[in-house]
Design a protein around this motif. Structure first.
Motif, PDB file in Angstrom:
ATOM      1  N   ILE A 249     -22.262  41.910   3.010  1.00  0.00           N
ATOM      2  CA  ILE A 249     -23.429  41.715   3.885  1.00  0.00           C
ATOM      3  C   ILE A 249     -24.749  41.063   2.818  1.00  0.00           C
ATOM      4  O   ILE A 249     -24.983  42.277   2.045  1.00  0.00           O
ATOM      5  CB  ILE A 249     -23.826  42.869   4.830  1.00  0.00           C
ATOM      6  CG1 ILE A 249     -22.769  43.115   5.543  1.00  0.00           C
ATOM      7  CG2 ILE A 249     -25.236  42.563   5.233  1.00  0.00           C
ATOM      8  CD1 ILE A 249     -22.943  44.417   6.493  1.00  0.00           C
TER       9      ILE A 249
ATOM     10  N   GLN B  86     -28.611  40.317   1.957  1.00  0.00           N
ATOM     11  CA  GLN B  86     -29.814  40.833   2.605  1.00  0.00           C
ATOM     12  C   GLN B  86     -30.952  40.444   2.025  1.00  0.00           C
ATOM     13  O   GLN B  86     -30.892  40.123   0.488  1.00  0.00           O
ATOM     14  CB  GLN B  86     -30.069  42.341   2.583  1.00  0.00           C
ATOM     15  CG  GLN B  86     -28.753  43.139   3.524  1.00  0.00           C
ATOM     16  CD  GLN B  86     -29.105  44.470   3.452  1.00  0.00           C
ATOM     17  OE1 GLN B  86     -29.764  45.154   4.522  1.00  0.00           O
ATOM     18  NE2 GLN B  86     -28.891  45.031   2.386  1.00  0.00           N
TER      19      GLN B  86
ATOM     20  N   TRP C  89     -31.015  31.971   6.513  1.00  0.00           N
ATOM     21  CA  TRP C  89     -29.990  31.885   5.351  1.00  0.00           C
ATOM     22  C   TRP C  89     -29.322  30.271   5.387  1.00  0.00           C
ATOM     23  O   TRP C  89     -29.059  30.003   6.518  1.00  0.00           O
ATOM     24  CB  TRP C  89     -28.854  32.980   5.610  1.00  0.00           C
ATOM     25  CG  TRP C  89     -29.126  34.465   5.196  1.00  0.00           C
ATOM     26  CD1 TRP C  89     -29.995  35.225   5.776  1.00  0.00           C
ATOM     27  CD2 TRP C  89     -29.342  34.733   3.536  1.00  0.00           C
ATOM     28  NE1 TRP C  89     -30.315  36.416   5.082  1.00  0.00           N
ATOM     29  CE2 TRP C  89     -29.901  36.126   3.861  1.00  0.00           C
ATOM     30  CE3 TRP C  89     -28.826  34.117   2.640  1.00  0.00           C
ATOM     31  CZ2 TRP C  89     -29.998  36.720   2.787  1.00  0.00           C
ATOM     32  CZ3 TRP C  89     -28.744  35.154   1.506  1.00  0.00           C
ATOM     33  CH2 TRP C  89     -29.587  36.422   1.489  1.00  0.00           C
TER      34      TRP C  89
ATOM     35  N   THR D 289     -27.906  33.856  11.331  1.00  0.00           N
ATOM     36  CA  THR D 289     -28.612  34.823  10.447  1.00  0.00           C
ATOM     37  C   THR D 289     -28.894  35.946  11.530  1.00  0.00           C
ATOM     38  O   THR D 289     -29.386  35.939  12.763  1.00  0.00           O
ATOM     39  CB  THR D 289     -29.977  34.378   9.961  1.00  0.00           C
ATOM     40  OG1 THR D 289     -29.837  33.366   9.216  1.00  0.00           O
ATOM     41  CG2 THR D 289     -30.545  35.333   9.207  1.00  0.00           C
TER      42      THR D 289
ATOM     43  N   GLU E  22     -31.489  39.250  11.993  1.00  0.00           N
ATOM     44  CA  GLU E  22     -33.044  39.785  11.072  1.00  0.00           C
ATOM     45  C   GLU E  22     -33.454  40.752  12.205  1.00  0.00           C
ATOM     46  O   GLU E  22     -33.225  40.802  13.312  1.00  0.00           O
ATOM     47  CB  GLU E  22     -33.884  38.591  11.044  1.00  0.00           C
ATOM     48  CG  GLU E  22     -34.256  37.740  12.133  1.00  0.00           C
ATOM     49  CD  GLU E  22     -35.261  36.644  12.013  1.00  0.00           C
ATOM     50  OE1 GLU E  22     -36.476  36.531  12.491  1.00  0.00           O
ATOM     51  OE2 GLU E  22     -35.011  35.905  10.723  1.00  0.00           O
TER      52      GLU E  22
ATOM     53  N   ARG F 159     -36.350  42.178   7.482  1.00  0.00           N
ATOM     54  CA  ARG F 159     -35.155  42.330   6.830  1.00  0.00           C
ATOM     55  C   ARG F 159     -34.221  41.191   7.450  1.00  0.00           C
ATOM     56  O   ARG F 159     -34.249  41.376   8.692  1.00  0.00           O
ATOM     57  CB  ARG F 159     -34.716  43.549   6.512  1.00  0.00           C
ATOM     58  CG  ARG F 159     -33.276  43.570   5.883  1.00  0.00           C
ATOM     59  CD  ARG F 159     -32.685  44.958   5.875  1.00  0.00           C
ATOM     60  NE  ARG F 159     -32.998  45.585   7.114  1.00  0.00           N
ATOM     61  CZ  ARG F 159     -31.967  45.557   7.948  1.00  0.00           C
ATOM     62  NH1 ARG F 159     -30.715  44.840   7.764  1.00  0.00           N
ATOM     63  NH2 ARG F 159     -31.996  46.023   9.188  1.00  0.00           N
ATOM     64  N   SER F 160     -33.788  40.427   6.646  1.00  0.00           N
ATOM     65  CA  SER F 160     -32.766  39.310   7.185  1.00  0.00           C
ATOM     66  C   SER F 160     -31.558  39.492   6.413  1.00  0.00           C
ATOM     67  O   SER F 160     -31.213  39.658   5.230  1.00  0.00           O
ATOM     68  CB  SER F 160     -33.391  37.999   6.968  1.00  0.00           C
ATOM     69  OG  SER F 160     -32.277  36.854   7.707  1.00  0.00           O
ATOM     70  N   SER F 161     -30.522  39.443   7.290  1.00  0.00           N
ATOM     71  CA  SER F 161     -29.061  39.791   6.637  1.00  0.00           C
ATOM     72  C   SER F 161     -28.241  38.627   7.152  1.00  0.00           C
ATOM     73  O   SER F 161     -28.330  37.690   8.161  1.00  0.00           O
ATOM     74  CB  SER F 161     -28.577  40.760   7.360  1.00  0.00           C
ATOM     75  OG  SER F 161     -29.404  41.995   7.005  1.00  0.00           O
ATOM     76  N   TYR F 162     -26.966  38.298   6.509  1.00  0.00           N
ATOM     77  CA  TYR F 162     -25.916  37.319   6.709  1.00  0.00           C
ATOM     78  C   TYR F 162     -24.555  37.909   6.222  1.00  0.00           C
ATOM     79  O   TYR F 162     -24.429  38.608   5.162  1.00  0.00           O
ATOM     80  CB  TYR F 162     -26.048  36.030   6.029  1.00  0.00           C
ATOM     81  CG  TYR F 162     -24.850  35.119   6.166  1.00  0.00           C
ATOM     82  CD1 TYR F 162     -24.597  34.642   7.436  1.00  0.00           C
ATOM     83  CD2 TYR F 162     -23.818  34.788   5.102  1.00  0.00           C
ATOM     84  CE1 TYR F 162     -23.301  33.719   7.666  1.00  0.00           C
ATOM     85  CE2 TYR F 162     -22.854  34.036   5.198  1.00  0.00           C
ATOM     86  CZ  TYR F 162     -22.648  33.582   6.416  1.00  0.00           C
ATOM     87  OH  TYR F 162     -21.724  32.859   7.036  1.00  0.00           O
TER      88      TYR F 162
ATOM     89  N   CYS G 128     -31.931  32.376   0.635  1.00  0.00           N
ATOM     90  CA  CYS G 128     -33.013  32.957   1.930  1.00  0.00           C
ATOM     91  C   CYS G 128     -33.916  32.197   1.741  1.00  0.00           C
ATOM     92  O   CYS G 128     -34.994  32.234   0.773  1.00  0.00           O
ATOM     93  CB  CYS G 128     -33.227  34.564   1.602  1.00  0.00           C
ATOM     94  SG  CYS G 128     -34.133  35.254   2.935  1.00  0.00           S
TER      95      CYS G 128
ATOM     96  N   CYS H 234     -31.893  51.459   4.523  1.00  0.00           N
ATOM     97  CA  CYS H 234     -32.491  50.239   4.326  1.00  0.00           C
ATOM     98  C   CYS H 234     -34.320  50.373   4.047  1.00  0.00           C
ATOM     99  O   CYS H 234     -34.643  51.558   4.560  1.00  0.00           O
ATOM    100  CB  CYS H 234     -32.506  49.068   5.377  1.00  0.00           C
ATOM    101  SG  CYS H 234     -30.644  48.869   5.493  1.00  0.00           S
TER     102      CYS H 234
END
Length: 488
Positions: A249, A251, A266, A275, A277, A291-294, A309, A372
């Motif tokens: 993951i 971030q 992303w 993505t 988020e 916060r953004s995640s992939y 990012c 987080c």
């Protein structure tokens, strides 16, 4: 020998002669009369003599104070250049005065004086040469922490003097002042007033106004505005999270920006990715953060791929970007290949046994947990199940407080918490050989006190499986107490 006339008879004859012409009445418009500089103005004055006008007995004078402006006494004369009386109009009782291109020198108290012998009458009216100002404000787009000037532009006004006051939430923050005015080619004045400030994000919600006072206005006018405060985002790549299933993951944390409108994406080698988020949160200083995640599946197959990012925001002249590269370990030496082949054979045998087992088995992984940013503010829980699943099989999250189940909710939801306190993402991935992987991520605000969360696998035909994890809460100040957890 001249005839003698008695004094009483002479007085009677004079009265009769006067009455024969009728009463003289002069009228002018209501005062004051207003005109803009440079305009042509007709000052009205009408008179009535009770009958036809005798031009031989008529005298008309217009005066500004004691200064003669225009006159008719058998002939027309104009001491004021450009002024005009109209002879044809005088014959019908219209003594109006035309003043072309009036200026400040034309302002004052005018007298329309009419003589129709032997009667005489006059009326006065005030002329005001003035123009109300127009107000506009510029420079309201500012950057937080940088000294800026906001300008109030006052234009097209007459006479020269104008008063400017700056207000914030109805409180005076600048002025009152009388800025220097400049005369334009149209005969009207313009002026500017400047408010100097070092804006902060907290000032974005304040109501500002530029207030202008002028003699041509019945009351002060205000130009209302708000500051558009820009603050550039700061981008940080967080440590990747690796799951037991081999997923990674990625971030990134974006914080310190204003206004809240922002785009985070992303990219893999420049191409957009799906993505996840969080919703923007407001920090103590008024700025925003998210916060953004992939989720990267099977990262070993993504050798030398660049994951970036990418952030776009009004405060940025160019997009902000931070890149992470996934690198496959270097190949071993040739003499090690023999040992590797032996290991591969053993692995294949073990894999064959494992596949046979997996084809008949459904496994549910323990709940993974991590904190987080901000520390202790958000907790992310990851739950998964793998095997020969049906499309109707599902995962559901529940919250248990003091040993009491508050309700499992629907698949992929958490009914025990308010919508703004949790976020659930559930997805399904096909693995081959008829197997599937069902994953669910729960993002919650870390509770104040200890709380237990459970992830329940609900198959359509098999027994229910469940995993639990206990979160100590913000007050405890520590990592989760039980469950298979990892804290980053």
């Amino acid at each position: 020998m001249p005839l003698a006339v008695a004094p009483g008879l002479l007085l009677l004859l004079l009265l009769l002669a006067s009455g024969a012409r009728g009463a003289l009445v002069v009228s002018v418009p209501a005062s004051p009369v207003r005109a803009q500089p440079g305009s042509d103005l007709l000052l009205g004055c009408h008179f009535s003599v009770g009958g036809p006008v005798d031009m031989q007995a008529l005298v008309v004078q217009w005066k500004l104070g004691d200064r003669l402006v225009a006159e008719f006494d058998e002939v027309l004369s104009y001491p004021r250049a450009g002024a005009r009386l109209f002879l044809d109009e005088l014959r019908v009782g219209n003594a109006s005065l035309l003043l072309p291109r009036v200026g400040g020198a034309d302002a004052g108290l005018y007298t329309c004086f009419v003589i129709h012998s032997p009667s005489r009458e006059s009326q006065q009216l005030e002329l005001r040469v003035e123009a109300p100002p127009r107000v506009s404000v510029s420079g309201t787009v500012v950057r937080a922490g940088e000294r800026r000037n906001v300008t109030c532009n006052v234009s097209h006004f007459y006479p020269k003097s104008v008063i400017v006051t700056w207000l914030r939430d109805k409180q005076v923050v600048g002025g009152p002042e009388t800025p220097h005015a400049q005369l334009g080619p149209d005969g009207l004045y313009s002026a500017t007033s400047v408010l100097q400030l070092v804006p902060s994000i907290s000032l974005a919600d304040a109501n500002y106004s530029c207030q202008v006072q002028h003699v041509a206005l019945g009351a002060p006018i205000q130009e209302l505005f708000r500051l558009s405060v820009l603050s550039q985002p700061r981008l940080t790549l967080l440590q990747p999270l690796v799951t037991l299933e081999g997923q990674v993951i990625l971030q990134c944390l974006v914080r310190g920006y204003h206004p809240p409108e922002i785009t985070v994406q992303w990219l893999r080698d420049g191409k957009p990715l799906l993505t996840m988020e969080s919703s923007p949160t407001k920090e103590a200083d008024g700025s925003f953060a998210l916060r953004s995640s992939y989720i990267l599946d099977r990262p070993e197959s993504n050798a030398q791929a660049n994951f970036a990012c990418h952030v776009q925001h009004p405060a940025l002249s160019t997009p902000l970007e931070s890149t992470a590269t996934w690198t496959v370990p270097t190949c071993p030496r040739l003499w090690i290949w023999i040992w590797i082949l032996l290991v591969i054979v053993l692995i294949l045998l073990a894999l064959l046994v494992w596949i046979m087992y997996q084809l008949l088995n459904i496994s549910m992984s323990p709940i993974r947990a991590w904190e987080c940013w901000p520390k202790g503010g958000v907790t992310v829980l990851l739950c998964g199940v793998e095997g020969r699943l049906r499309d109707t099989d599902s995962l559901a999250w529940s919250s248990l407080r003091l040993g009491k189940v508050l309700g499992p909710g629907q698949p992929g939801e958490l009914s025990a918490l308010k919508p703004e306190q949790r976020h659930v993402v559930t997805w399904r991935r096909r693995l081959g050989l008829g197997r599937q992987q069902l994953m669910s991520v729960l993002t919650v605000q870390t509770p104040c006190n200890e709380e237990t969360f459970s992830c329940t696998f609900r198959p359509s035909t098999r027994d229910v499986q469940q995993r639990q994890i206990t979160i100590p809460g913000v007050a405890a100040g520590g990592p989760p107490l039980d469950g298979d957890t990892s804290v980053f």
